[in-house]
Design a protein around this motif. Structure first.
Motif, PDB file in Angstrom:
ATOM      1  N   LEU A  34       0.859  -1.185   0.000  1.00 41.30           N
ATOM      2  CA  LEU A  34       0.000   0.000   0.000  1.00 41.30           C
ATOM      3  C   LEU A  34       0.893   1.232   0.000  1.00 41.30           C
ATOM      4  O   LEU A  34       1.846   1.315   0.788  1.00 41.30           O
ATOM      5  CB  LEU A  34      -0.923  -0.003   1.225  1.00 41.30           C
ATOM      6  N   GLN A  35       0.582   2.165  -0.882  1.00 39.68           N
ATOM      7  CA  GLN A  35       1.468   3.323  -1.078  1.00 39.68           C
ATOM      8  C   GLN A  35       1.372   4.361   0.025  1.00 39.68           C
ATOM      9  O   GLN A  35       2.151   5.288   0.074  1.00 39.68           O
ATOM     10  CB  GLN A  35       1.194   3.977  -2.435  1.00 39.68           C
ATOM     11  N   GLN A  61       0.519   8.194   6.334  1.00 41.60           N
ATOM     12  CA  GLN A  61       1.122   6.884   6.549  1.00 41.60           C
ATOM     13  C   GLN A  61       2.153   6.607   5.458  1.00 41.60           C
ATOM     14  O   GLN A  61       1.873   6.799   4.279  1.00 41.60           O
ATOM     15  CB  GLN A  61      -0.009   5.830   6.496  1.00 41.60           C
ATOM     16  N   ASP A  62       3.340   6.165   5.857  1.00 43.01           N
ATOM     17  CA  ASP A  62       4.332   5.739   4.878  1.00 43.01           C
ATOM     18  C   ASP A  62       3.870   4.439   4.213  1.00 43.01           C
ATOM     19  O   ASP A  62       3.055   3.715   4.773  1.00 43.01           O
ATOM     20  CB  ASP A  62       5.687   5.486   5.567  1.00 43.01           C
ATOM     21  N   ARG A 163       7.973 -10.508   9.631  1.00 38.61           N
ATOM     22  CA  ARG A 163       6.967  -9.470   9.462  1.00 38.61           C
ATOM     23  C   ARG A 163       6.658  -8.885  10.834  1.00 38.61           C
ATOM     24  O   ARG A 163       7.379  -9.111  11.802  1.00 38.61           O
ATOM     25  CB  ARG A 163       5.717 -10.082   8.802  1.00 38.61           C
ATOM     26  N   ARG A 164       5.579  -8.157  10.940  1.00 39.74           N
ATOM     27  CA  ARG A 164       5.178  -7.554  12.214  1.00 39.74           C
ATOM     28  C   ARG A 164       3.680  -7.354  12.178  1.00 39.74           C
ATOM     29  O   ARG A 164       3.064  -7.426  11.111  1.00 39.74           O
ATOM     30  CB  ARG A 164       5.897  -6.220  12.418  1.00 39.74           C
ATOM     31  N   LEU A 165       3.078  -7.079  13.321  1.00 36.13           N
ATOM     32  CA  LEU A 165       1.664  -6.742  13.337  1.00 36.13           C
ATOM     33  C   LEU A 165       1.486  -5.334  12.762  1.00 36.13           C
ATOM     34  O   LEU A 165       2.358  -4.481  12.931  1.00 36.13           O
ATOM     35  CB  LEU A 165       1.118  -6.779  14.771  1.00 36.13           C
ATOM     36  N   ALA A 306       1.853  -7.447   8.843  1.00 36.53           N
ATOM     37  CA  ALA A 306       2.246  -6.367   7.940  1.00 36.53           C
ATOM     38  C   ALA A 306       3.766  -6.420   7.825  1.00 36.53           C
ATOM     39  O   ALA A 306       4.420  -7.253   8.456  1.00 36.53           O
ATOM     40  CB  ALA A 306       1.806  -5.029   8.504  1.00 36.53           C
ATOM     41  N   ALA A 307       4.333  -5.562   7.008  1.00 40.60           N
ATOM     42  CA  ALA A 307       5.790  -5.475   6.907  1.00 40.60           C
ATOM     43  C   ALA A 307       6.155  -4.090   6.387  1.00 40.60           C
ATOM     44  O   ALA A 307       5.348  -3.433   5.733  1.00 40.60           O
ATOM     45  CB  ALA A 307       6.340  -6.542   5.949  1.00 40.60           C
ATOM     46  N   ASP A 308       7.370  -3.652   6.736  1.00 44.74           N
ATOM     47  CA  ASP A 308       7.833  -2.359   6.247  1.00 44.74           C
ATOM     48  C   ASP A 308       8.063  -2.451   4.740  1.00 44.74           C
ATOM     49  O   ASP A 308       8.526  -3.488   4.250  1.00 44.74           O
ATOM     50  CB  ASP A 308       9.162  -1.988   6.919  1.00 44.74           C
ATOM     51  N   ALA A 309       7.780  -1.380   4.032  1.00 42.87           N
ATOM     52  CA  ALA A 309       8.126  -1.321   2.623  1.00 42.87           C
ATOM     53  C   ALA A 309       9.588  -0.932   2.536  1.00 42.87           C
ATOM     54  O   ALA A 309      10.066  -0.125   3.324  1.00 42.87           O
ATOM     55  CB  ALA A 309       7.259  -0.284   1.915  1.00 42.87           C
TER      56      ALA A 309
END
Ligand code: CA
Ligand code: CA
Length: 311
Positions: A34-35, A61-62, A163-165, A306-309
């Motif tokens: 998601l951008q 949001q990043d 990943r992460r929540l 979720a995960a960081d882009a």
């Protein structure tokens, strides 16, 4: 306000999991990128004001990744097979189960229920492998969301999967699917064209679930239409843990990548579940929220990661 809703579906696989991946299951590790950008979080027209749904505020949001569906029994089993992980419910020896799903045999062994919500009972031997207690199994439900996972269990899985929540803000941005000021991931009407868009409760809660949407319990993930971001079951099916501590006080101030309060006693969960009905739990809306202590587990509570882009 500039909003950039470009999305890219990225199928990302966890290397050590590829060996077991087959056609249908190959989809279960997909993340959607998601951008980010600005979006409106919360609502000024709260369905349940005491939950802290409001006020509506601007959040920037990043970019980030989020899994396209809830973590399934299949995925969680792979995790425990690889790591030997024991969930908190397994260690405690019990977990909360909705009474309407228990066998007569298990019901006869119950000693206590929750006073404020008598349809919840702590059931001995209930855990993610036995969602309705010791005489139940997940064998026929491997593509359903994993249940009876505490916040800490969910954390452990996401960490293992690298990943992460998601934060509550990330989760809500994802839920809204690019729409603004809408109740549900698909719009304002619960059943567009008379169709069910989520696994919720129909009938008279808690006594009679007509299961008009096809399911009185959880459904296989992706059984209902995806939202505008290609994400499934953001509302309904299983509740989903987020990484934020719970707090009901928010301001209208702009927020940048908010992560919730520094400390707390409960963690935020989002999206409602197959047990939600407007009469009792009108929480199958993107702005809705609820909470549990991090060691809680129940037969309607799961998660997605979720995960960081990459920057
Ligand atoms: Ca249902
Ligand atoms: Ca869900």
């Amino acid at each position: 306000m500039k909003t950039n809703w470009n999305i890219t579906t990225v199928k990302i696989y966890i290397p050590e999991q590829q060996t077991k991946v087959q056609t249908r299951q190959s989809m279960i590790y997909a993340l959607v990128l998601l951008q980010g950008g600005w979006f409106m979080m919360g609502t000024d027209d709260p369905g349940i004001p005491q939950d802290g749904e409001g006020p509506q505020r601007r959040v920037r949001q990043d970019p980030f990744y989020i899994e396209e569906h809830e973590v399934t029994n299949q995925q969680f089993q792979h995790f425990t097979n690889q790591t030997g992980y024991i969930t908190e419910a397994e260690r405690f020896g019990d977990s909360f189960v909705f009474e309407g799903l228990l066998s007569e045999e298990v019901k006869s062994t119950l000693s206590s229920a929750v006073a404020a919500a008598p349809w919840w009972s702590p059931v001995k031997g209930a855990d993610w492998r036995h969602p309705e207690g010791p005489d139940s199994t997940i064998e026929h439900r491997m593509s359903h969301p994993v249940l009876h996972v505490s916040w800490s269990d969910a954390q452990a899985y996401c960490q293992w999967a690298k990943r992460r929540l998601p934060t509550e803000a990330e989760w809500e941005l994802a839920c809204r699917g690019g729409l603004q000021d809408r109740l549900y991931p698909w719009g304002n009407k619960l059943m567009p064209r008379g169709l069910h868009y989520a696994n919720l409760w129909q009938g008279d809660f808690p006594n009679h679930n007509t299961a008009e949407d096809g399911y009185a319990n959880t459904s296989p993930v992706m059984s209902f239409p995806a939202n505008g971001f290609g994400l499934y079951d953001m509302v309904g099916n299983a509740w989903e843990w987020t990484s934020d501590w719970w707090n009901v006080h928010h301001t209208t101030e702009d927020k940048y990548n908010p992560k919730g309060p520094e400390t707390g006693t409960d963690r935020v969960k989002k999206g409602g579940s197959y047990m939600c009905h407007k009469s009792y739990c009108y929480r199958y809306r993107c702005a809705a929220r609820s909470q549990n202590t991090p060691d809680s587990s129940a037969s309607n509570l799961g998660f997605r990661c979720a995960a960081d882009a990459e920057s």
